[in-house]
Enzyme design. Structure first.
Site, PDB file in Angstrom:
ATOM      1  N   TRP A  13       0.818  -1.227   0.000  1.00 53.90           N
ATOM      2  CA  TRP A  13       0.000   0.000   0.000  1.00 53.90           C
ATOM      3  C   TRP A  13       0.849   1.273   0.000  1.00 53.90           C
ATOM      4  CZ3 TRP A  13      -4.438  -0.977   4.139  1.00 53.90           C
ATOM      5  CH2 TRP A  13      -5.231  -2.039   3.703  1.00 53.90           C
ATOM      6  N   HIS A 102      12.748  -2.957  -0.827  1.00 56.25           N
ATOM      7  CA  HIS A 102      11.983  -2.359  -1.938  1.00 56.25           C
ATOM      8  C   HIS A 102      12.827  -1.261  -2.587  1.00 56.25           C
ATOM      9  CE1 HIS A 102       8.960  -0.184  -4.183  1.00 56.25           C
ATOM     10  NE2 HIS A 102       8.214  -1.262  -4.110  1.00 56.25           N
ATOM     11  N   GLU A 104      12.146   1.564  -3.658  1.00 57.30           N
ATOM     12  CA  GLU A 104      11.932   2.930  -3.163  1.00 57.30           C
ATOM     13  C   GLU A 104      12.739   3.174  -1.897  1.00 57.30           C
ATOM     14  OE1 GLU A 104       7.631   2.790  -3.169  1.00 57.30           O
ATOM     15  OE2 GLU A 104       7.664   2.815  -5.365  1.00 57.30           O
ATOM     16  N   GLU A 174      11.220  -7.118  -9.041  1.00 60.96           N
ATOM     17  CA  GLU A 174      10.538  -5.875  -9.396  1.00 60.96           C
ATOM     18  C   GLU A 174      11.485  -4.966 -10.165  1.00 60.96           C
ATOM     19  OE1 GLU A 174       7.004  -4.907  -6.611  1.00 60.96           O
ATOM     20  OE2 GLU A 174       8.803  -4.019  -5.807  1.00 60.96           O
ATOM     21  N   GLY A 240       1.392  -2.942  -6.238  1.00 59.62           N
ATOM     22  CA  GLY A 240       1.310  -1.622  -5.620  1.00 59.62           C
ATOM     23  C   GLY A 240      -0.049  -1.000  -5.886  1.00 59.62           C
TER      24      GLY A 240
HETATM   25  P1  PGA Z   1       3.072  -0.881  -8.753  1.00 58.30           P
HETATM   26  O1  PGA Z   1       4.068  -1.047  -7.488  1.00 58.30           O
HETATM   27  O2  PGA Z   1       2.242  -2.138  -8.808  1.00 58.30           O
HETATM   28  O3  PGA Z   1       2.236   0.331  -8.413  1.00 58.30           O
HETATM   29  O4  PGA Z   1       3.911  -0.706  -9.946  1.00 58.30           O
HETATM   30  C1  PGA Z   1       4.681  -2.273  -7.223  1.00 58.30           C
HETATM   31  C2  PGA Z   1       5.571  -2.140  -6.008  1.00 58.30           C
HETATM   32  O5  PGA Z   1       6.187  -1.084  -5.828  1.00 58.30           O
HETATM   33  O6  PGA Z   1       5.701  -3.078  -5.216  1.00 58.30           O
END
Ligand code: PGA
Length: 261
Positions: A13, A102, A104, A174, A240
């Site tokens: 989320w 992740h 990010e 990812e 996401g």
């Molecule tokens: P997304 O994000 O499905 O919005 O591309 C995936 C994630 O960051 O785990």
């Protein structure tokens, strides 16, 4: 998807939704929508709402057909002078899973391969299932470095695990360029990465490697999920944006169940 491994779909989320009331209603709707589906389903709300959301769904469960709770990160240490951090002991009281590494967090919070390794090992010790996220950036892909980055990040992520078998380890591939962009990878790309991941895991532990759920993440939606789930080494998805809508998330879980046959 290989029938010997139960599918797993996890919703990340991130810093959504806008209020605790919306978080609770989203989680309850997801719980009801995935009830009885033969897959492991997980929602990962913001840390501050983990206990409220867990209580609202009656406590998370890792059983297929029930909804589990995951954190989006955790600190490696149990306690200490770590301002703003959350201990794995605290998270394990209310959650069963944790996303680690992740992109990010790698990008915005300087999370290094070494830090991810320590956190993965700590999560397992504290009985949290680690969802270790790895994947190449767009520039790395353009430079032909996809496999190199996957190998480096994966080897680091498992470097402090005594063994793969029984650890519960989940790996999410990812590609950074696919996250939040609407530009998902192809099923073929996801399979190539997942097969590489499984073969690296198998070097040290063939039995353990066969147990590991490998997820695809990056703009996964009900429209494209089946393409990933048709691949033999892809066991589910880390979702996401589409996880913020209970019906879309449940549809992805349903597609995973159907792909398993
Ligand atoms: P997304 O994000 O499905 O919005 O591309 C995936 C994630 O960051 O785990």
């Amino acid at each position: 998807m290989n029938p010997s491994r139960p599918p797993l779909v996890a919703g990340n989320w991130k810093m959504h939704p806008a209020s605790v009331e919306l978080a609770v209603s989203l989680a309850v709707n997801v719980r009801d929508a995935v009830a009885g589906l033969a897959a492991r389903s997980v929602v990962c709300p913001p840390t501050i709402w983990l206990s409220t959301v867990a209580a609202a769904i009656g406590g998370g469960s890792t059983e297929p057909g029930r909804l589990a709770i995951g954190a989006q990160t955790v600190h490696a240490e149990e306690a200490g002078p770590y301002t703003g951090e959350t201990s794995p002991l605290m998270v394990a009281e209310v959650a069963q899973y944790v996303i680690l590494g992740h992109s990010e967090r790698r990008q915005n919070d300087n999370e290094t391969d070494a830090a991810v390794a320590t956190k993965v090992a700590s999560a397992v010790v504290h009985r949290l299932v680690p969802i270790a996220a790895i994947g190449e950036r767009a520039d790395e892909r353009r430079a032909g470095l996809t496999a190199t980055v996957i190998e480096r990040q994966l080897r680091a992520a498992i470097s402090r695990l005594p063994r793969i078998a029984g650890s519960g380890l989940v790996v999410a591939y990812e590609p950074v360029w696919a996250i939040g962009t609407g530009d998902a990878a192809s099923g073929e790309d996801a399979q190539a990465a997942a097969a590489q991941i499984r073969s690296i895991l198998a070097e040290s532990d063939p039995g353990g490697a066969a147990e590991v759920a490998i997820l695809y993440g990056g703009s996964c939606t009900p429209d494209n999920a089946a393409e990933f789930f048709a691949e033999p080494d892809v066991d589910g998805a880390l979702v996401g944006g589409a996880s913020l809508d209970a019906a879309s998330f449940a549809q992805i879980v349903q597609l995973a169940v159907e792909a398993r046959g």
